[in-house]
Design a protein around this motif. Sequence first.
Motif: not given
Length: 360
Positions: A306-311, A318-328
């Motif tokens: 998961l690639y993210a941008t702080f405020n 971050a490496i997360i479980s494949s079962e964890t769901h996030f959207d763009l």
Amino acid sequence: MSTVLTNVCKQYDQGKTVLGKVSAEIKTGEFFVIVGPSGCGKSTLLRMIAGLTDITDGEISIDNRVVNNLSPKDRNLTMVFQSYALFPFLSVWDNVAFGLKARKHSQVEVEERVNNALKMVNLEDLKDRKPRELSGGQRQRVALARAVASDAKICLMDEPLSNLDAQLRIKMRQEIYALQRKLGITLIYVTHDQVEAMTMADHIMVLHNTEVQQIGTPAEIYKTPANEFVASFFGVPPINILPATKLSSKSLKVNGDFEVKVDQVITENELKVGIRPNELRVAKADELTANATVKNIEFLGDEKILYATFNNGNEVSAIISSETHFDLFDTIKITSTNNVLLFSQDGINITKGVGDVVNA
């Protein structure tokens, strides 16, 4: 047959320094990998060891003999090039035999060495083919067989797998490692690929900006990097480097967002924290409590990146479980475990215990 480099330097006529005061001891039978980004001087250093490039200053010794002024043929080593360097008009067998014949070995010895070398790399059935009739991996194995057939105890390899596809690189890594162990030769291997370095090396030399950044085992390089560059170069995805401020003698506020506690006394008010992607913790959050936004997600099977941008604009992975769901564009809350590395403002690792690191 140990190889010792003592303050080896290389400058060109224009005054440009390519390598400055490189020192290392490469032990007999060791798999020694020289790694670093393009243009850092890896291949130049290998060519100086081989005698193909003159050194400006310093000393190179092989088996307790200074070889600065010896020609390549007198250094008792062999080299595998990135381009394979095969004779297109010769068969596989003759390519492997060429160097032995040139050094006037007997016909019986040539046949024995060539046949044994081809057997080691599984090319016995292809010995009569020309290089143009072979795949890239097979050509690479011919170059390996030529090195194996030599009586040299030191083998130099300059990014030998860079022209191969991903799956073949993995297979050839295993074959090269197994051959080195079987033959007991000293292998000095140049690559820009940190995965190759980590999976094959006994010791790794990290080059950057003309200088040695660190020499150590793969575990030492990964767990106790000497500085921010070494930490960032090893690991997929790379380590996250974030600004931090001192909260107390043993706690930090990272990126102005979350607290991390450390097992050492913090003396600097401003420093940087290195957090491996698997040490970050990600949770969904509303806009009031979120400190970051999802920018991209890569699915890798058992896990996701998961690639993210702080405020505040800093980017992390971050490496997360494949079962964890996030959207763009989801708003998220990112925190961390306390398993972090501490760097001074100038990038030096100041984490407790880092004094054991072999530094250049």
